[in-house]
Design a protein around this motif. Structure first.
Motif, PDB file in Angstrom:
ATOM      1  N   PHE A   1     -43.511 -15.528  56.391  1.00 44.19           N
ATOM      2  CA  PHE A   1     -43.768 -14.108  56.610  1.00 44.19           C
ATOM      3  C   PHE A   1     -42.481 -13.311  56.401  1.00 44.19           C
ATOM      4  N   VAL A   2     -41.372 -13.848  56.889  1.00 44.39           N
ATOM      5  CA  VAL A   2     -40.080 -13.176  56.732  1.00 44.39           C
ATOM      6  C   VAL A   2     -39.726 -13.023  55.258  1.00 44.39           C
ATOM      7  N   ALA A   3     -40.003 -14.063  54.468  1.00 43.65           N
ATOM      8  CA  ALA A   3     -39.675 -14.048  53.043  1.00 43.65           C
ATOM      9  C   ALA A   3     -40.665 -13.233  52.217  1.00 43.65           C
ATOM     10  N   GLY A   4     -41.740 -12.746  52.840  1.00 43.89           N
ATOM     11  CA  GLY A   4     -42.749 -12.005  52.091  1.00 43.89           C
ATOM     12  C   GLY A   4     -43.617 -12.898  51.237  1.00 43.89           C
ATOM     13  N   ASP A   5     -43.721 -14.177  51.587  1.00 41.38           N
ATOM     14  CA  ASP A   5     -44.502 -15.130  50.809  1.00 41.38           C
ATOM     15  C   ASP A   5     -45.425 -15.935  51.721  1.00 41.38           C
ATOM     16  N   PRO A   6     -46.295 -15.267  52.488  1.00 44.10           N
ATOM     17  CA  PRO A   6     -47.191 -15.991  53.387  1.00 44.10           C
ATOM     18  C   PRO A   6     -48.338 -16.612  52.610  1.00 44.10           C
ATOM     19  N   PRO A   7     -49.085 -17.516  53.244  1.00 46.60           N
ATOM     20  CA  PRO A   7     -50.315 -18.010  52.612  1.00 46.60           C
ATOM     21  C   PRO A   7     -51.354 -16.896  52.555  1.00 46.60           C
ATOM     22  N   ASP A   8     -52.509 -17.211  52.008  1.00 46.53           N
ATOM     23  CA  ASP A   8     -53.540 -16.187  51.828  1.00 46.53           C
ATOM     24  C   ASP A   8     -54.420 -16.010  53.054  1.00 46.53           C
ATOM     25  N   PHE A   9     -54.541 -17.064  53.835  1.00 43.02           N
ATOM     26  CA  PHE A   9     -55.503 -17.071  54.935  1.00 43.02           C
ATOM     27  C   PHE A   9     -54.910 -17.878  56.073  1.00 43.02           C
ATOM     28  N   VAL A  10     -54.931 -17.324  57.289  1.00 38.00           N
ATOM     29  CA  VAL A  10     -54.293 -17.991  58.425  1.00 38.00           C
ATOM     30  C   VAL A  10     -55.203 -17.955  59.641  1.00 38.00           C
ATOM     31  N   ASN A  11     -55.425 -19.130  60.224  1.00 41.45           N
ATOM     32  CA  ASN A  11     -56.075 -19.244  61.531  1.00 41.45           C
ATOM     33  C   ASN A  11     -54.963 -19.114  62.572  1.00 41.45           C
ATOM     34  N   ASN A  12     -54.697 -17.881  62.987  1.00 40.13           N
ATOM     35  CA  ASN A  12     -53.541 -17.566  63.820  1.00 40.13           C
ATOM     36  C   ASN A  12     -53.873 -17.799  65.291  1.00 40.13           C
ATOM     37  N   SER A  13     -53.801 -19.076  65.708  1.00 38.62           N
ATOM     38  CA  SER A  13     -54.249 -19.433  67.042  1.00 38.62           C
ATOM     39  C   SER A  13     -53.272 -20.408  67.687  1.00 38.62           C
ATOM     40  N   GLY A  14     -53.551 -20.752  68.952  1.00 36.78           N
ATOM     41  CA  GLY A  14     -52.755 -21.748  69.659  1.00 36.78           C
ATOM     42  C   GLY A  14     -51.563 -21.152  70.375  1.00 36.78           C
ATOM     43  N   ASP A  15     -50.806 -22.041  71.039  1.00 32.80           N
ATOM     44  CA  ASP A  15     -49.622 -21.607  71.773  1.00 32.80           C
ATOM     45  C   ASP A  15     -48.573 -21.004  70.849  1.00 32.80           C
ATOM     46  N   GLY A  16     -48.579 -21.399  69.580  1.00 32.11           N
ATOM     47  CA  GLY A  16     -47.637 -20.864  68.611  1.00 32.11           C
ATOM     48  C   GLY A  16     -48.196 -19.702  67.823  1.00 32.11           C
ATOM     49  N   GLN A  17     -49.179 -19.027  68.372  1.00 24.51           N
ATOM     50  CA  GLN A  17     -49.771 -17.877  67.700  1.00 24.51           C
ATOM     51  C   GLN A  17     -48.747 -16.773  67.514  1.00 24.51           C
ATOM     52  N   MET A  18     -48.752 -16.149  66.350  1.00 26.64           N
ATOM     53  CA  MET A  18     -47.957 -14.953  66.138  1.00 26.64           C
ATOM     54  C   MET A  18     -48.683 -13.766  66.759  1.00 26.64           C
TER      55      MET A  18
ATOM     56  N   GLU B   1     -60.865 -16.713  68.605  1.00 22.97           N
ATOM     57  CA  GLU B   1     -60.362 -17.601  67.554  1.00 22.97           C
ATOM     58  C   GLU B   1     -60.083 -16.788  66.293  1.00 22.97           C
ATOM     59  N   PRO B   2     -58.869 -16.224  66.200  1.00 24.42           N
ATOM     60  CA  PRO B   2     -58.567 -15.226  65.169  1.00 24.42           C
ATOM     61  C   PRO B   2     -58.178 -15.807  63.808  1.00 24.42           C
ATOM     62  N   TYR B   3     -58.672 -15.160  62.782  1.00 20.06           N
ATOM     63  CA  TYR B   3     -58.348 -15.488  61.396  1.00 20.06           C
ATOM     64  C   TYR B   3     -57.887 -14.204  60.714  1.00 20.06           C
ATOM     65  N   VAL B   4     -56.807 -14.304  59.952  1.00 20.64           N
ATOM     66  CA  VAL B   4     -56.225 -13.110  59.341  1.00 20.64           C
ATOM     67  C   VAL B   4     -55.862 -13.366  57.886  1.00 20.64           C
ATOM     68  N   VAL B   5     -55.728 -12.267  57.161  1.00 16.28           N
ATOM     69  CA  VAL B   5     -55.216 -12.284  55.787  1.00 16.28           C
ATOM     70  C   VAL B   5     -53.897 -11.518  55.794  1.00 16.28           C
ATOM     71  N   PRO B   6     -52.773 -12.153  55.481  1.00 19.70           N
ATOM     72  CA  PRO B   6     -51.498 -11.436  55.461  1.00 19.70           C
ATOM     73  C   PRO B   6     -51.493 -10.333  54.402  1.00 19.70           C
ATOM     74  N   ALA B   7     -50.801  -9.241  54.710  1.00 21.14           N
ATOM     75  CA  ALA B   7     -50.717  -8.124  53.763  1.00 21.14           C
ATOM     76  C   ALA B   7     -50.016  -8.531  52.472  1.00 21.14           C
ATOM     77  N   ASP B   8     -49.109  -9.503  52.547  1.00 21.33           N
ATOM     78  CA  ASP B   8     -48.382  -9.965  51.367  1.00 21.33           C
ATOM     79  C   ASP B   8     -49.043 -11.161  50.694  1.00 21.33           C
ATOM     80  N   ALA B   9     -50.288 -11.457  51.045  1.00 21.66           N
ATOM     81  CA  ALA B   9     -50.974 -12.602  50.450  1.00 21.66           C
ATOM     82  C   ALA B   9     -51.074 -12.444  48.938  1.00 21.66           C
ATOM     83  N   GLU B  10     -50.939 -13.560  48.224  1.00 18.26           N
ATOM     84  CA  GLU B  10     -51.098 -13.535  46.765  1.00 18.26           C
ATOM     85  C   GLU B  10     -52.560 -13.304  46.364  1.00 18.26           C
ATOM     86  N   ASN B  11     -53.481 -13.818  47.166  1.00 21.02           N
ATOM     87  CA  ASN B  11     -54.891 -13.773  46.780  1.00 21.02           C
ATOM     88  C   ASN B  11     -55.743 -13.308  47.966  1.00 21.02           C
ATOM     89  N   PRO B  12     -55.563 -12.067  48.421  1.00 23.86           N
ATOM     90  CA  PRO B  12     -56.281 -11.598  49.614  1.00 23.86           C
ATOM     91  C   PRO B  12     -57.779 -11.495  49.420  1.00 23.86           C
TER      92      PRO B  12
END
Length: 489
Positions: free
Chosen positions: A119-136, A363-374
């Protein structure tokens, strides 16, 4: 993921420059990978995203205009649900319709640990299950402009019926749970029913009725205690907030859902409402009558729940994930028949019926704004929200979904989930929820959480508890750095 598409729009460049500066200074990232400072640009708008991402031709068969020759990279949280529901159910459904889209699948236990640098590099994946103790932190990701607007997804034709939009296939509140300032950014897929969980066999064998009023609850607790069993357990020092759930639910049944609107909107005096204090007094009476499992206030939540599942206590507040979470402990008790009851009525004159339940999409799922294939990522979400995808998920992981009617015709062998499903059906339109925990994370934990912990230990009175909760809400309300949300109903 490597792509031949170069994105050179100003919005994408500005966001990436900011995040790279963050990586060098280390000042805007907190523990667990949450973004703690807003982007200088606030992120690109929808037009910027549409221009910088590859797209295909929009058609009846391709309503989101996904590129049919671009790969799709996804990350699934490998936690309580595992990741096989993705590889065995959702991905095959997607790939049957889009065979030329290569899916690059990853499973991760620590989502922030795996993806923060990307995310910092502006190169996130396209689809993220943003869950768990390490959730952003999703609220901060939204504030920083790092999540994609999912309006197109929800306005698109559903996977199963082109005449019905995706939004019209979802249960009430599913989209709202992931919306900020009127824009949906998060798909909350699993649907959790909250209530009081118990061993039906134990009640039946002893002739103890399932209480429908608080007075009946106290009477049953007296009988249970006389039999040498602890009537109640809660999630101990880890999460006393679990007791907030019956507290707020019973108060809402007594006075109506307007009290939840006032709490979510941070209205002065909301926590001092007489219905809320009456419910808090009921909860405190469990401690005053020694109806909690001895020592529970110092236990970790899994330890407390494990003792409950092994028969050392009868009632436990939780959500419908409890059955899966404590499956091993329940299996050690061969007579355990898990069931859920709605929170009792504090008074026969309550505004809402007994059948009212708290239920919410999670149970959240997100698409990063910088995704290559949103667009392909949103199409993958559309596949998840198909009846086949939702039913397969329920059967695989013992959880309901936010897709309306998806559980109809599904054989639910897990007794707890079947009980939760029946409770949700009995509730009809009488489904309640509150949003302050997701809107203002620190307000619940450690804020309200610590106050309720003190109440459950009888260290403070009900009035003192209400004052402490009110002080927490006031702090959030007066903090201009916090983006405020507004709830109308």
């Amino acid at each position: 993921m490597t792509s031949s598409i170069e994105r050179t729009t100003p919005a994408g460049s500005d966001r990436r420059t900011f995040l790279q500066r963050v990586a060098l200074t280390g000042v805007a990232l907190g523990p667990g990978g949450a973004f703690l400072a807003s982007c200088a640009t606030g992120g690109g708008d929808d037009d910027d995203e549409a221009e910088e991402a590859p797209s295909g031709d929009v058609s009846e068969d391709n309503p989101l205009g996904i590129p049919e020759d671009q790969p799709l990279e996804i990350y699934i949280f490998d936690g309580g649900f595992g990741d096989e529901y993705a590889t065995e159910i959702h991905q095959p459904i997607f790939s049957e319709r889009w065979p030329n889209v290569t899916i690059e699948h990853h499973a991760a236990v620590d989502i922030a640990g795996e993806l923060q640098a990307r995310f910092v590099a502006g190169d996130p994946p396209d689809f993220v299950n943003n869950s768990g103790d390490g959730q952003m932190d999703p609220g901060q990701l939204i504030s920083d402009g790092l999540l994609y607007d999912l309006s197109e997804l929800f306005d698109a034709p559903s996977w199963d019926d082109p005449n019905v939009t995706v939004r019209d296939t979802l249960l009430p509140g599913a989209i709202e749970a992931g919306t900020r300032n009127g824009t949906p950014y998060v798909l909350n897929y699993a649907f959790t029913v909250f209530g009081i969980w118990f061993n039906q066999t134990l009640l039946d064998e002893n002739g103890w009725p399932v209480p429908t009023t608080w007075q009946e609850m106290m009477d049953v607790c007296a009988d249970i205690a006389a039999a040498g069993i602890a009537p109640w357990v809660y999630q101990g020092v880890t999460a006393p907030r679990y007791m907030n759930w019956p507290l707020l639910s019973m108060a809402t049944k007594l006075a109506g859902p307007e009290i939840l609107v006032a709490i979510d909107n941070l209205e002065p005096g909301a926590w001092g409402h007489e219905a809320i204090k009456e419910s808090a007094a009921a909860i405190l009476s469990l401690r005053e009558n020694n109806y909690f499992l001895p020592g529970v206030e110092a236990m970790e939540f899994r330890d407390a729940q494990g003792l409950w599942a092994r028969g050392e206590a009868v009632f436990c507040p939780s959500g419908s994930w409890l059955e899966n979470e404590e499956a091993d402990a329940i299996a050690e008790n061969p007579t355990f028949q898990l069931a859920m009851m709605p929170d009792p009525l504090l008074s026969p004159d309550s505004v809402m019926p007994l059948e009212t339940v708290r239920a919410t999409a999670g149970e959240p799922y997100v698409v990063p704004a910088d995704a290559e294939n949103p667009r392909a990522a949103m199409e993958y979400m559309r596949a998840m929200l198909s009846l086949e995808g939702a039913r397969g998920f329920s059967e695989a992981v013992t959880s309901l979904t936010s897709v309306a009617g998806a559980s109809e015709g599904v054989t639910i062998e897990a007794p707890g989930l079947a009980s939760a499903q029946a409770a949700l059906q009995a509730a009809g339109d009488n489904v309640i929820n509150w949003y302050y925990p997701s809107w203002y994370g620190d307000m619940e934990n450690p804020g309200i959480d610590q106050a309720t912990g003190a109440l459950l230990r009888a260290e403070i009175t009900v009035d003192e508890w209400a004052d402490r909760c009110e002080a927490v809400a006031t702090e959030v309300r007066e903090d201009d750095s916090i983006d405020k949300q507004n709830r109308e109903s």
